[in-house]
Enzyme design. Structure first.
Site, PDB file in Angstrom:
ATOM      1  N   ILE A 120       0.857  -1.202   0.000  1.00 36.94           N
ATOM      2  CA  ILE A 120       0.000   0.000   0.000  1.00 36.94           C
ATOM      3  C   ILE A 120       0.880   1.234   0.000  1.00 36.94           C
ATOM      4  O   ILE A 120       1.838   1.332   0.776  1.00 36.94           O
ATOM      5  CB  ILE A 120      -1.013   0.002   1.175  1.00 36.94           C
ATOM      6  CG1 ILE A 120      -1.928   1.234   1.060  1.00 36.94           C
ATOM      7  CG2 ILE A 120      -0.340  -0.049   2.542  1.00 36.94           C
ATOM      8  CD1 ILE A 120      -3.282   1.060   1.690  1.00 36.94           C
ATOM      9  N   PRO A 125       7.238  11.824  -0.713  1.00 40.87           N
ATOM     10  CA  PRO A 125       8.390  12.558  -0.173  1.00 40.87           C
ATOM     11  C   PRO A 125       7.968  13.767   0.678  1.00 40.87           C
ATOM     12  O   PRO A 125       8.635  14.092   1.658  1.00 40.87           O
ATOM     13  CB  PRO A 125       9.152  13.004  -1.430  1.00 40.87           C
ATOM     14  CG  PRO A 125       8.776  11.981  -2.457  1.00 40.87           C
ATOM     15  CD  PRO A 125       7.367  11.570  -2.158  1.00 40.87           C
ATOM     16  N   PHE A 153       9.048   5.033   0.771  1.00 42.45           N
ATOM     17  CA  PHE A 153       9.056   4.159   1.961  1.00 42.45           C
ATOM     18  C   PHE A 153       8.000   3.055   1.857  1.00 42.45           C
ATOM     19  O   PHE A 153       7.390   2.696   2.877  1.00 42.45           O
ATOM     20  CB  PHE A 153       8.806   4.946   3.261  1.00 42.45           C
ATOM     21  CG  PHE A 153       9.688   6.141   3.488  1.00 42.45           C
ATOM     22  CD1 PHE A 153      11.013   6.129   3.102  1.00 42.45           C
ATOM     23  CD2 PHE A 153       9.198   7.278   4.126  1.00 42.45           C
ATOM     24  CE1 PHE A 153      11.834   7.225   3.336  1.00 42.45           C
ATOM     25  CE2 PHE A 153       9.997   8.375   4.369  1.00 42.45           C
ATOM     26  CZ  PHE A 153      11.322   8.348   3.960  1.00 42.45           C
ATOM     27  N   GLU A 240      -4.103  -1.927  11.209  1.00 42.24           N
ATOM     28  CA  GLU A 240      -2.674  -1.811  10.879  1.00 42.24           C
ATOM     29  C   GLU A 240      -1.877  -1.471  12.142  1.00 42.24           C
ATOM     30  O   GLU A 240      -0.819  -2.036  12.418  1.00 42.24           O
ATOM     31  CB  GLU A 240      -2.474  -0.733   9.808  1.00 42.24           C
ATOM     32  CG  GLU A 240      -1.009  -0.465   9.494  1.00 42.24           C
ATOM     33  CD  GLU A 240      -0.781   0.387   8.249  1.00 42.24           C
ATOM     34  OE1 GLU A 240      -1.743   0.636   7.495  1.00 42.24           O
ATOM     35  OE2 GLU A 240       0.374   0.786   8.026  1.00 42.24           O
ATOM     36  N   GLN A 277      22.978  -6.850  41.139  1.00 43.67           N
ATOM     37  CA  GLN A 277      21.653  -6.281  41.434  1.00 43.67           C
ATOM     38  C   GLN A 277      21.198  -5.284  40.363  1.00 43.67           C
ATOM     39  O   GLN A 277      20.033  -5.263  39.976  1.00 43.67           O
ATOM     40  CB  GLN A 277      21.658  -5.603  42.809  1.00 43.67           C
ATOM     41  CG  GLN A 277      20.244  -5.267  43.250  1.00 43.67           C
ATOM     42  CD  GLN A 277      20.224  -4.431  44.508  1.00 43.67           C
ATOM     43  OE1 GLN A 277      20.931  -3.425  44.622  1.00 43.67           O
ATOM     44  NE2 GLN A 277      19.418  -4.834  45.464  1.00 43.67           N
ATOM     45  N   HIS A 336      24.251  -7.414  26.598  1.00 44.70           N
ATOM     46  CA  HIS A 336      25.078  -8.318  25.786  1.00 44.70           C
ATOM     47  C   HIS A 336      26.516  -7.804  25.631  1.00 44.70           C
ATOM     48  O   HIS A 336      27.344  -8.488  25.017  1.00 44.70           O
ATOM     49  CB  HIS A 336      24.483  -8.481  24.384  1.00 44.70           C
ATOM     50  CG  HIS A 336      23.356  -9.474  24.306  1.00 44.70           C
ATOM     51  ND1 HIS A 336      22.102  -9.221  24.799  1.00 44.70           N
ATOM     52  CD2 HIS A 336      23.304 -10.727  23.790  1.00 44.70           C
ATOM     53  CE1 HIS A 336      21.324 -10.262  24.567  1.00 44.70           C
ATOM     54  NE2 HIS A 336      22.025 -11.198  23.977  1.00 44.70           N
TER      55      HIS A 336
HETATM   56  C1  LIG Z   1      10.448   0.925   7.374  1.00 45.95           C
HETATM   57  C2  LIG Z   1       9.302   1.768   6.929  1.00 45.95           C
HETATM   58  C3  LIG Z   1       8.257   1.187   6.230  1.00 45.95           C
HETATM   59  C4  LIG Z   1       7.185   1.973   5.791  1.00 45.95           C
HETATM   60  N1  LIG Z   1       6.183   1.390   5.042  1.00 45.95           N
HETATM   61  C5  LIG Z   1       5.222   2.174   4.479  1.00 45.95           C
HETATM   62  C6  LIG Z   1       4.259   1.617   3.595  1.00 45.95           C
HETATM   63  O1  LIG Z   1       4.223   0.403   3.347  1.00 45.95           O
HETATM   64  N2  LIG Z   1       3.366   2.445   3.000  1.00 45.95           N
HETATM   65  C7  LIG Z   1       3.353   3.776   3.250  1.00 45.95           C
HETATM   66  O2  LIG Z   1       2.522   4.476   2.685  1.00 45.95           O
HETATM   67  N3  LIG Z   1       4.259   4.336   4.094  1.00 45.95           N
HETATM   68  C8  LIG Z   1       5.194   3.569   4.709  1.00 45.95           C
HETATM   69  N4  LIG Z   1       6.129   4.124   5.560  1.00 45.95           N
HETATM   70  C9  LIG Z   1       6.112   5.555   5.777  1.00 45.95           C
HETATM   71  C10 LIG Z   1       5.673   5.958   7.181  1.00 45.95           C
HETATM   72  O3  LIG Z   1       4.313   5.710   7.369  1.00 45.95           O
HETATM   73  C11 LIG Z   1       6.054   7.433   7.358  1.00 45.95           C
HETATM   74  O4  LIG Z   1       7.474   7.489   7.396  1.00 45.95           O
HETATM   75  C12 LIG Z   1       5.465   8.050   8.616  1.00 45.95           C
HETATM   76  O5  LIG Z   1       4.069   8.168   8.498  1.00 45.95           O
HETATM   77  C13 LIG Z   1       6.065   9.418   8.918  1.00 45.95           C
HETATM   78  O6  LIG Z   1       6.030  10.239   7.805  1.00 45.95           O
HETATM   79  P1  LIG Z   1       7.383  11.019   7.348  1.00 45.95           P
HETATM   80  O7  LIG Z   1       8.461  10.022   7.270  1.00 45.95           O
HETATM   81  O8  LIG Z   1       7.059  11.821   6.154  1.00 45.95           O
HETATM   82  O9  LIG Z   1       7.700  11.954   8.558  1.00 45.95           O
HETATM   83  P2  LIG Z   1       7.100  13.440   8.816  1.00 45.95           P
HETATM   84  O10 LIG Z   1       5.627  13.414   8.678  1.00 45.95           O
HETATM   85  O11 LIG Z   1       7.865  14.404   7.996  1.00 45.95           O
HETATM   86  O12 LIG Z   1       7.478  13.652  10.340  1.00 45.95           O
HETATM   87  C14 LIG Z   1       8.808  13.953  10.761  1.00 45.95           C
HETATM   88  C15 LIG Z   1       8.780  14.068  12.292  1.00 45.95           C
HETATM   89  O13 LIG Z   1       7.897  15.136  12.660  1.00 45.95           O
HETATM   90  C16 LIG Z   1       6.918  14.622  13.554  1.00 45.95           C
HETATM   91  N5  LIG Z   1       5.665  15.340  13.336  1.00 45.95           N
HETATM   92  C17 LIG Z   1       4.944  15.475  12.192  1.00 45.95           C
HETATM   93  N6  LIG Z   1       3.834  16.196  12.425  1.00 45.95           N
HETATM   94  C18 LIG Z   1       3.843  16.520  13.741  1.00 45.95           C
HETATM   95  C19 LIG Z   1       2.967  17.262  14.601  1.00 45.95           C
HETATM   96  N7  LIG Z   1       1.836  17.794  14.152  1.00 45.95           N
HETATM   97  N8  LIG Z   1       3.306  17.400  15.917  1.00 45.95           N
HETATM   98  C20 LIG Z   1       4.453  16.838  16.397  1.00 45.95           C
HETATM   99  N9  LIG Z   1       5.325  16.131  15.629  1.00 45.95           N
HETATM  100  C21 LIG Z   1       5.016  15.976  14.326  1.00 45.95           C
HETATM  101  C22 LIG Z   1       6.778  13.157  13.229  1.00 45.95           C
HETATM  102  O14 LIG Z   1       6.207  12.437  14.299  1.00 45.95           O
HETATM  103  C23 LIG Z   1       8.230  12.806  12.972  1.00 45.95           C
HETATM  104  O15 LIG Z   1       8.891  12.588  14.184  1.00 45.95           O
HETATM  105  C24 LIG Z   1       7.173   3.354   6.056  1.00 45.95           C
HETATM  106  C25 LIG Z   1       8.226   3.932   6.787  1.00 45.95           C
HETATM  107  C26 LIG Z   1       9.270   3.154   7.227  1.00 45.95           C
HETATM  108  C27 LIG Z   1      10.383   3.795   7.995  1.00 45.95           C
END
Ligand SMILES: Cc1cc2nc3c(=O)[nH]c(=O)nc-3n(C[C@H](O)[C@H](O)[C@H](O)COP(=O)(O)OP(=O)(O)OC[C@H]3O[C@@H](n4cnc5c(N)ncnc54)[C@H](O)[C@@H]3O)c2cc1C
Length: 380
Positions: A120, A125, A153, A240, A277, A336
């Protein structure tokens, strides 16, 4: 709350045996290659371990959700097993719940055999936590949707044969989320290209970037109704998040077990390190937190099976259990010593894999937003 019956226990034994015999001996080899063999998908399908909840006429065994939980918990022992649960219990339900009969008959039986692997694609970006920022468009041209944009991602993104893509079918809709729809895009559609991303852990689940350039799919590939995509996501995201919390919990339990075994065996200053401990208390704290997580999770699983609305409580479980599992990972690796940093010890793999769980399926911060909103707090 008792959620398992005798047949579940028998099923768990069978899944465990299969994983111990057919997967665990090959894990190092697969990790090194960074690939989960395609052939394993077919074997999981033959065992009935993919989409077991599907009705028999769609290729499943009509199993209840407990079976999916058991498969996921057992798969967590290979750390990267989440790619399989993603296929079976996160993506396939979108086709089952919102697809037309023709779409279900066409795709779901092959999902159960492992011939058709699912992914999905929501994240882009510039749109992760805030899905309303999705820019990928799917515009109707005659009998087709023409998709343009980029996703990133995406788990199973390279191996998937069919990808559920969240795209804007109405770029002018206000608010923006009302313009989002779900489209099932076969991976070999011209105009779709993919690139594998290198990541720090979860090496057996590939993660990809997807590029759509005038990628055309027939109108019949729309899942459900146009403009309802965001609502469908909101309906399915709790399951999910429940599965993500479940993987975190199972990983925490495995890491605690690793740490305890090691602390009993490893000697320093003439004693087992677990007998100091400080370390004994550390293990006692870890065991307490792990038990808290398990109690919360099992209750939520039971609530979900009973059809209750778990959206807010699962947000609590998702952030807390994933953060707890990361604490467990830190201390288990520390116990470890230098060996924990070595690839041949499973704790190092688990330490890397668990890091993703407080990020995907909604970050810890996004989970807290959901909880705070329900408490009547806004201003985000
Ligand atoms: C290993 C992996 C697998 C994934 N698989 C999928 C997949 O199968 N399909 C898919 O669609 N996506 C997938 N993702 C994407 C994932 O869902 C997103 O990375 C995630 O939702 C965060 O979005 P972003 O990376 O754009 O971070 P951003 O949204 O840019 O956030 C960056 C930081 O800002 C924080 N932040 C954002 N908004 C706020 C707010 N309002 N208040 C406080 N903090 C905030 C976030 O918590 C985060 O710490 C995957 C990601 C990873 C790492």
């Amino acid at each position: 709350m008792q959620i398992y019956r005798e047949e579940h226990r028998v099923f768990r034994q069978a899944v465990r045996k299969f994983i111990e015999k057919e997967m665990i001996p090959y894990l190092d080899q697969w990790e090194e290659k960074g690939e989960f063999p395609r052939e394993m998908w077919s074997r999981l399908g033959r065992q009935g371990y993919l989409c077991p909840w599907l009705p028999e006429d769609l290729g499943g065994i009509g199993a209840d959700f407990e079976y999916s939980v058991i498969i996921a918990e057992e798969l967590s022992r290979i750390d990267s097993g989440i790619g399989i649960s993603l296929h079976s219990d996160i993506v396939a339900p979108y086709i089952f719940s919102y697809g037309q009969l023709e779409q279900k008959v066409r795709w779901l039986p092959q999902c159960a055999t492992g011939e058709l692997i699912l992914a999905i694609a929501m994240t882009e970006p510039n749109a992760g936590s805030d899905l309303q920022g999705i820019q990928t468009t799917a515009l109707k041209r005659g009998d087709e949707y023409v998709i343009n944009g980029q996703k990133t991602f995406i788990s199973n993104g390279m191996v998937a044969d069919l990808i559920i893509v969240v795209a804007k079918t109405d770029p002018k809709a206000q608010p923006a989320y009302k313009g989002l729809s779900l489209l099932a895009v076969p991976a070999d559609t011209p105009g779709l290209s993919r690139r594998k991303l290198q990541k720090m852990g979860l090496h057996l689940v590939d993660t990809a970037e997807l590029f759509f350039e005038d990628c055309r799919v027939p109108k019949t590939h729309l899942l459900g109704e146009e403009g309802k995509g965001f609502f469908y996501l909101m309906e399915k995201l709790p399951q999910e998040r429940l599965l993500s919390a479940l993987f975190s919990q199972s990983l925490a339990e495995s890491m605690l077990e690793d740490a305890l075994n090691y602390a009993r065996e490893r000697k320093a200053f003439g004693r087992a390190i677990g007998d100091f401990q400080h370390n004994a208390f550390k293990l006692a704290e870890m065991a307490t937190e792990v038990q808290l997580g398990r109690t919360f999770l099992d209750d939520l699983i039971a609530q979900h099976i009973a059809g209750k609305d778990i959206a807010v409580r699962v947000a609590m479980a998702k952030w807390w259990i994933s953060e707890m599992a990361n604490r467990v990972a830190y201390h288990a690796l520390q116990l470890h010593g230098g060996y924990g940093y070595m690839e041949e010890y499973s704790i190092s793999r688990r330490f890397r894999s668990i890091r993703a769980h407080s990020i995907f399926a909604g970050t810890t911060e996004v989970m807290k937003m959901i909880i705070a909103r329900q408490m009547g707090l806004s201003g985000f």
